[in-house]
Design an enzyme around this catalytic site. Structure first.
Site, PDB file in Angstrom:
ATOM      1  N   ASP A 293      28.152  47.012  49.023  1.00 25.92           N
ATOM      2  CA  ASP A 293      29.016  47.653  50.136  1.00 25.92           C
ATOM      3  C   ASP A 293      28.421  49.026  50.262  1.00 25.92           C
ATOM      4  O   ASP A 293      27.707  49.758  49.364  1.00 25.92           O
ATOM      5  CB  ASP A 293      30.540  47.901  49.658  1.00 25.92           C
ATOM      6  CG  ASP A 293      31.021  46.659  49.645  1.00 25.92           C
ATOM      7  OD1 ASP A 293      30.422  45.506  50.166  1.00 25.92           O
ATOM      8  OD2 ASP A 293      32.268  46.409  48.743  1.00 25.92           O
ATOM      9  N   TYR A 431      33.589  39.078  44.333  1.00 30.47           N
ATOM     10  CA  TYR A 431      34.167  40.019  45.023  1.00 30.47           C
ATOM     11  C   TYR A 431      34.748  41.019  43.960  1.00 30.47           C
ATOM     12  O   TYR A 431      35.639  40.736  43.217  1.00 30.47           O
ATOM     13  CB  TYR A 431      35.226  39.766  46.182  1.00 30.47           C
ATOM     14  CG  TYR A 431      34.429  39.185  47.291  1.00 30.47           C
ATOM     15  CD1 TYR A 431      33.870  39.699  48.195  1.00 30.47           C
ATOM     16  CD2 TYR A 431      34.739  37.853  47.556  1.00 30.47           C
ATOM     17  CE1 TYR A 431      33.364  39.288  49.264  1.00 30.47           C
ATOM     18  CE2 TYR A 431      34.220  37.276  48.602  1.00 30.47           C
ATOM     19  CZ  TYR A 431      33.597  37.982  49.599  1.00 30.47           C
ATOM     20  OH  TYR A 431      33.004  37.385  50.529  1.00 30.47           O
TER      21      TYR A 431
END
Length: 468
Positions: A293, A431
Site C-alpha cells: 500500500d 490483507y
C-alpha cells in the site's frame, strides 16, 4: 410417398405406363447440321520449337534442364541454387556464373528468351542485395545490438509461383527462395556491419523486409533489468499514478501541478527515469512481485522487480554506477540493490510467484487486558487459516469474494499501554491490516476478535519477501 416431394419426381419414370396422351416430347427436336471439322494444326504453325512444355523438360542438373532455366531468364543466384551442382562454399552467384559458362560451352548460341523481363524465380530480388543490405545497415545505425533476427515478407502468389517452378525444373533438394535470400542478405549486411550475430530466437533487434517495396522495418526488443527496492518513505506508490482530475494527460493540470501524476514520485519513476536516460529508451514498464500500500514501507531485503525498457538504443550499462545514481537521486526515499540483466521470462516468474511475506504492524487498542494475556491471544492466531472477504477499501477494483489465507507465524508481540506491535509471516495475498482490525467482521478470525476490542492500525512495514 411424401406428398411434399411428388411434384419433383421425374416424369420420364412413367413414360411407358400406357397413359394415353397426344403429347409427343420429341416433336420439337431439330436435326443438327453437320459442321466442318476444324484443323487445329493451323493454330500451332507459329509455335516456336523452344517453347517446350515444362513437363517435357528434364529437371536440373540435366544439361537440358539447365539450358531451359537459362532461356527463361534465371539469374546467377537462382541458377546456382537450382542447378544441383557442387557449391563447395562458393557464393551462389559465382556458382551460377560457372554453370552458365559451362552451358554456353556446350551451346554457344544459348541465350535468354526475348520476352523475359526478370528472373522467374526471385523476380530479380538477388540483384537488389546491395540496396537491401545498405538499407538495413542504415536502419540499425546508432542502435547498440549484437543479436539480430531477420524476417522477410513475400506476397503469397510469389511464393506459390516460385514453389511450382522450382519443383518442376530445379534439382531435387534445391533450397526455397525465402531461406536462400535470407542467408544472402545476412552475409551482405554482416560485411557492412561487423560484429553482429544472426539468431533465430531472443534477438535484440528484429528486422522485417518487405520484398514488394524493399522497405525495412526495425523493431528494437525491450531490455529487462532485475533488482530489489527498499521503500524507506511512506506515501509513495509503486507505479505511476495518473492524476484523478486530468487522468494523466500531457501537460497535466493545476490539481497535479502540471505533472499529470497524482503523486510527485513513484518507485517506477525513481528507478526507471534514470534507466531510460542511460539506455536512451523510448518508455518503460515496471513489474513488481506484488505491491505494498502507498502508506506502507518495504524494508528488509526489499521487493523484487523487473524494469522493462522499451526500444533502448544502448544495452551496455554499469550496474553499480546505475544503482549509485538511482539511490543518490532518490534522496533516501528508496534504495535499489542487486541490479542485473534479466529477460521477459523472469517477468512472468515475478508476477506468478506466490511468496510468503513477513510484516511488522503497530496498532492501538482499548483492550483492558494484561500484556501476557494480549500476547497469548494474538499468538493463538499463528497457524490459523483466515477467511477474508474483499476489504471495503479495495472493493471498487477487486471482485467481492472470500479468500482463504494462512497465518504462518506470529512473533515479537510488544505491548506499550494501548499500542501493540508484532511480527507476522503469512501467505501471499493476505490483507494484513484487516487481520488486525477485521474490517467490520469481514476477516475472520482477527486480532480485534480475539482481543474483543476495536483496533486501529498505526503503521505497517513489509519486513521481508521470501522469494529467492
Amino acid at each position: 410417398m411424401n406428398p411434399d416431394t411428388e411434384g419433383d419426381d421425374d416424369w420420364t419414370k412413367y413414360a411407358d405406363t400406357g397413359y394415353e396422351s397426344s403429347y409427343d416430347p420429341w416433336a420439337d427436336m431439330v436435326t443438327a447440321e453437320e459442321t466442318e471439322e476444324v484443323d487445329f494444326e493451323e493454330e500451332f504453325d507459329d509455335y516456336e520449337e523452344d517453347q517446350t512444355s515444362i513437363r517435357e523438360v528434364p529437371r536440373c542438373p540435366a544439361p537440358a534442364g539447365i539450358e531451359h532455366a537459362i532461356r527463361i531468364g534465371t539469374c546467377d543466384h537462382c541458377l546456382g541454387r537450382i542447378a544441383g551442382v557442387r557449391i563447395a562454399g562458393d557464393p551462389l552467384d559465382l556458382v551460377g556464373q560457372r554453370v552458365r559458362g559451362q552451358a554456353l560451352e556446350r551451346d554457344p548460341e544459348l541465350k535468354v528468351n526475348d520476352d523475359v523481363d526478370c528472373c522467374p524465380f526471385c523476380e530479380d530480388l538477388f540483384l537488389d542485395l546491395d540496396l537491401i543490405s545498405t538499407r538495413i545497415a542504415k536502419a540499425i545505425e546508432g542502435i547498440e545490438c549484437s543479436k539480430i533476427q531477420l524476417g522477410i515478407h513475400f506476397a503469397k502468389d510469389q511464393v506459390a509461383a516460385e514453389e511450382v517452378l522450382r519443383t518442376s525444373i530445379a534439382a531435387t533438394g534445391s533450397r526455397p527462395l525465402k531461406s536462400t535470400l535470407s542467408d544472402s542478405i545476412q552475409v551482405a549486411v554482416a560485411d557492412k556491419v561487423p560484429g553482429i550475430q544472426w539468431v533465430k530466437e531472443r534477438p535484440e533487434v528484429m528486422i522485417l523486409l518487405d520484398t514488394l517495396t524493399l522497405g525495412v522495418n526495425v523493431d528494437i526488443r525491450a531490455l529487462f533489468m532485475y533488482g530489489r527496492y527498499r521503500k524507506l518513505e511512506r506515501g509513495i506508490p509503486q507505479t505511476r499514478w495518473p492524476c484523478r482530475a486530468c487522468r494523466g494527460r500531457d501537460g497535466g493540470c493545476e490539481s497535479c501541478n502540471w505533472t499529470g501524476q497524482q503523486y510527485p514520485d513513484s518507485i517506477q519513476s525513481l528507478v526507471c527515469e534514470i534507466l531510460v536516460k542511460r539506455t536512451e529508451a523510448k518508455s518503460d514498464a515496471f513489474h513488481g512481485m506484488g505491491r505494498e500500500d502507498i502508506d506502507v514501507q518495504c524494508i528488509g531485503n526489499g521487493r523484487p522487480f523487473v524494469a522493462e525498457l522499451k526500444s533502448p538504443l544502448r544495452r551496455t550499462v554499469d550496474f553499480d554506477k546505475l544503482m549509485k545514481e538511482i539511490n543518490k537521486a532518490a534522496k533516501g526515499k528508496i534504495e535499489v540493490t542487486g541490479l542485473r540483466n534479466s529477460n521477459r521470462a523472469e517477468v512472468a516468474r515475478i508476477k506468478e510467484t506466490k511468496a510468503e511475506k513477513s510484516y511488522t504492524i503497530r496498532f492501538t487498542c482499548d483492550h483492558g487486558l494484561e500484556p501476557d494475556e494480549i500476547k497469548t491471544r494474538i499468538q493463538s492466531l499463528s497457524g490459523q487459516v483466515l477467511e477474508q472477504q474483499t476489504p471495503q477499501r479495495v472493493a471498487h477494483r477487486r471482485a467481492d469474494k472470500i479468500r482463504k489465507r494462512k497465518v504462518v507465524s506470529i512473533d515479537n508481540v510488544h505491548v506499550e499501554d494501548n499500542e501493540i506491535e508484532f511480527d507476522v509471516r503469512c501467505e501471499s495475498g493476505t490483507y494484513v491490516k484487516e487481520l488486525v482490525h477485521s474490517d467490520e467482521g469481514r476477516t475472520n478470525p482477527s486480532v480485534a476478535a480475539v482481543l474483543e476490542a476495536d483496533c486501529e492500525v498505526i503503521w505497517l512495514d513489509v519486513k521481508d519477501i521470501h522469494a529467492d
